[in-house]
Write a protein that holds these residues in place. Sequence first.
Motif, mmCIF file in Angstrom:
data_model
loop_
_atom_site.group_PDB
_atom_site.id
_atom_site.type_symbol
_atom_site.label_atom_id
_atom_site.label_comp_id
_atom_site.label_asym_id
_atom_site.label_seq_id
_atom_site.Cartn_x
_atom_site.Cartn_y
_atom_site.Cartn_z
ATOM 1 N N VAL A 252 67.424 28.990 47.870
ATOM 2 C CA VAL A 252 67.982 29.696 49.024
ATOM 3 C C VAL A 252 67.099 29.441 50.240
ATOM 4 N N VAL A 253 67.711 29.297 51.399
ATOM 5 C CA VAL A 253 66.963 29.000 52.619
ATOM 6 C C VAL A 253 66.241 30.249 53.113
ATOM 7 N N ALA A 254 64.966 30.080 53.472
ATOM 8 C CA ALA A 254 64.166 31.147 54.087
ATOM 9 C C ALA A 254 63.848 30.746 55.523
ATOM 10 N N ALA A 255 63.323 31.675 56.286
ATOM 11 C CA ALA A 255 63.112 31.408 57.714
ATOM 12 C C ALA A 255 61.884 32.113 58.252
ATOM 13 N N ASP A 256 61.258 31.477 59.237
ATOM 14 C CA ASP A 256 60.172 32.066 60.033
ATOM 15 C C ASP A 256 59.024 32.590 59.173
ATOM 16 N N LEU A 257 58.703 31.876 58.102
ATOM 17 C CA LEU A 257 57.708 32.371 57.160
ATOM 18 C C LEU A 257 56.287 32.306 57.698
ATOM 19 N N GLU A 258 56.066 31.596 58.789
ATOM 20 C CA GLU A 258 54.723 31.543 59.369
ATOM 21 C C GLU A 258 54.375 32.808 60.149
ATOM 22 N N PHE A 259 55.358 33.647 60.423
ATOM 23 C CA PHE A 259 55.130 34.798 61.295
ATOM 24 C C PHE A 259 54.860 36.062 60.481
ATOM 25 N N TYR A 260 53.590 36.425 60.382
ATOM 26 C CA TYR A 260 53.205 37.654 59.687
ATOM 27 C C TYR A 260 52.507 38.573 60.676
ATOM 28 N N GLN A 261 52.908 39.831 60.670
ATOM 29 C CA GLN A 261 52.312 40.788 61.605
ATOM 30 C C GLN A 261 51.153 41.529 60.950
ATOM 31 N N PHE A 262 50.013 41.460 61.609
ATOM 32 C CA PHE A 262 48.831 42.189 61.163
ATOM 33 C C PHE A 262 48.674 43.421 62.047
ATOM 34 N N HIS A 263 48.721 44.589 61.417
ATOM 35 C CA HIS A 263 48.590 45.818 62.197
ATOM 36 C C HIS A 263 47.166 45.900 62.736
ATOM 37 N N PRO A 264 47.014 46.237 64.010
ATOM 38 C CA PRO A 264 45.662 46.246 64.592
ATOM 39 C C PRO A 264 44.733 47.289 63.980
ATOM 40 N N THR A 265 45.279 48.432 63.592
ATOM 41 C CA THR A 265 44.405 49.557 63.256
ATOM 42 C C THR A 265 44.697 50.124 61.868
ATOM 43 N N SER A 266 44.037 49.537 60.877
ATOM 44 C CA SER A 266 43.949 50.198 59.580
ATOM 45 C C SER A 266 42.537 50.768 59.477
ATOM 46 N N LEU A 267 42.379 51.822 58.717
ATOM 47 C CA LEU A 267 41.069 52.434 58.553
ATOM 48 C C LEU A 267 40.150 51.443 57.835
ATOM 49 N N ASP A 268 39.001 51.178 58.426
ATOM 50 C CA ASP A 268 38.056 50.230 57.837
ATOM 51 C C ASP A 268 37.308 50.920 56.696
ATOM 52 N N ALA A 269 38.046 51.067 55.593
ATOM 53 C CA ALA A 269 37.560 51.756 54.398
ATOM 54 C C ALA A 269 38.453 51.321 53.250
ATOM 55 N N PRO A 270 38.040 51.504 52.019
ATOM 56 C CA PRO A 270 38.864 51.084 50.884
ATOM 57 C C PRO A 270 40.281 51.621 50.982
ATOM 58 N N GLY A 271 41.255 50.721 50.771
ATOM 59 C CA GLY A 271 42.662 51.100 50.845
ATOM 60 C C GLY A 271 43.322 50.756 52.156
ATOM 61 N N ASN A 272 42.523 50.510 53.224
ATOM 62 C CA ASN A 272 43.071 50.150 54.538
ATOM 63 C C ASN A 272 44.223 51.064 54.949
#
Length: 510
Positions: free
Chosen positions: A218-238
């Motif tokens: 099956v055709v997939a699309a735009d797989l290079e685009f991943y969003q990284f949330h700017p603010t996860s807690l810098d601690a185990p579990g993010n």
Amino acid sequence: MPSIIVVGSGVAGMTAALEAVGSYDVTLLTKATLAQSNTRYAQGGVAVVIDNMKDPGAPKLGDTVESHVANTLVAGAGLSDKDTVGILCAEGPAAMDELIERGVKFDRHDGELSHGLEAAHDYPRILHAGGDATGAGIAYALIDRVRESDISVRTQTTVVDLLIEDDRCVGVMLLGGEELRADHVILATGGAGQLFPYSTNPAIATADGLGMALRAGVVAADLEFYQFHPTSLDAPGNFLVSEAVRGEGATLIDADGNRFMFDVHPDGELAPRDVVARGIAMQMAKQPGKPVRLDATALGAEFLAKRFPNIDAACRAQGFDWGEVPIPVTPAAHYYMGGIRTDEWGRTSLSGLYAVGEAACNGLHGANRLASNSLLEGAVYGTRVIEGLKDPQPVVAFDDEWPAPITVDLLDDPEADDVNRTDLQRLMWDAAGLARNGPDLEAAIAELKRCKAPTVNDAKSAEDANLLVVARAVVTSALARKESRGGHYRTDFPETDPAQARHSSVVSHA
């Protein structure tokens, strides 16, 4: 009565199942419990133009569907499809009315729906529930409706592959070899956060639908685009620290206590997510060993505990009193703009197979999703996928905005070692995380070829097989796009190339 199998129990999957029941024999499958989905963990809210909602008490804010469309297109960095964006924003109010009818209790003030501001939105249009527990509020309300309905629910059920006969999807294969057949299969399996070691997603986000679809050609699309949330807690579990915190006035500060985001973008902390995430990463590189911090102290401990009770509890559990002291934050994998290629009705390149929500890519989010459009997408397109079944086409037809797909090689070397998830996650973070470059991506492709999918004999091995397939497709797509745009940043091609303002497509060769 025709039959439907829905795989996944987030807002998209449960909405589709509820829309279908009564007209179809519906089976809803989930590999964990009904509540385990990315929807359950979503905090910020739902972006919708509430002036157009039926609630007579809704305030008139001057907001318009056209403004919501414009904000979404800007965030999408030139790749959001105007038609799918227009559908989302125009049909959003009706979708929210339906969620309210199904029992979702959005927060209100003096009887009127409360509304917040988030990054890259021109108006306060974010509906929230339970302060920072919007996803949970939606999930549990829909779970109640599903349990009251005639939907056949199977939890703790792992789907391992699609059943295909005569170029049509006719059902799914379950772990253990059981076959379930249906007239239509809808994949609503969520995202792929477990591709990376740092993610705001739950452990179940292992790209299962996308992996199965790629294996099936099956055709997939735009797989290079991943969003990284700017603010996860810098601690185990993010633990995710919602965009809404910055929308309420929290600021980002460096090791010396200075705000730095206005040196990166004129909108400062409220710039698009990809910009803020890279801004934090660059600042962290300038002060190695010292974290960037989110300063919410001006909002006060009482306000923070009331408005963001879950974040407040998570901070305190890690020993942070964020009402008194700024908290350390770091980017983490959050949302996949790419996915199974679909049209505006959820139709894929394989007859009988449909996809909705984060598992799908209809061009809505482009290169970078606008904050709080994801829950809305699940509600709007979860409804539309069932409407589309009334006039099904054999396969989806795409316009010229979608080029011919590139091919990713999924053939395994039988002599290779089974993929190790921890090693794969580290490789993906280093080579295909916030910053990419050609040599690292080429090395990642070679390294992934030295792994093979494990024999599928339990849920984890099925997940690992999907993660390997999707990882190969991601790095292949990222190598092919020789520019920087939205969630895809190449240090060797740091500028955006107008000539490459086109979607990408991927199909497997196996």
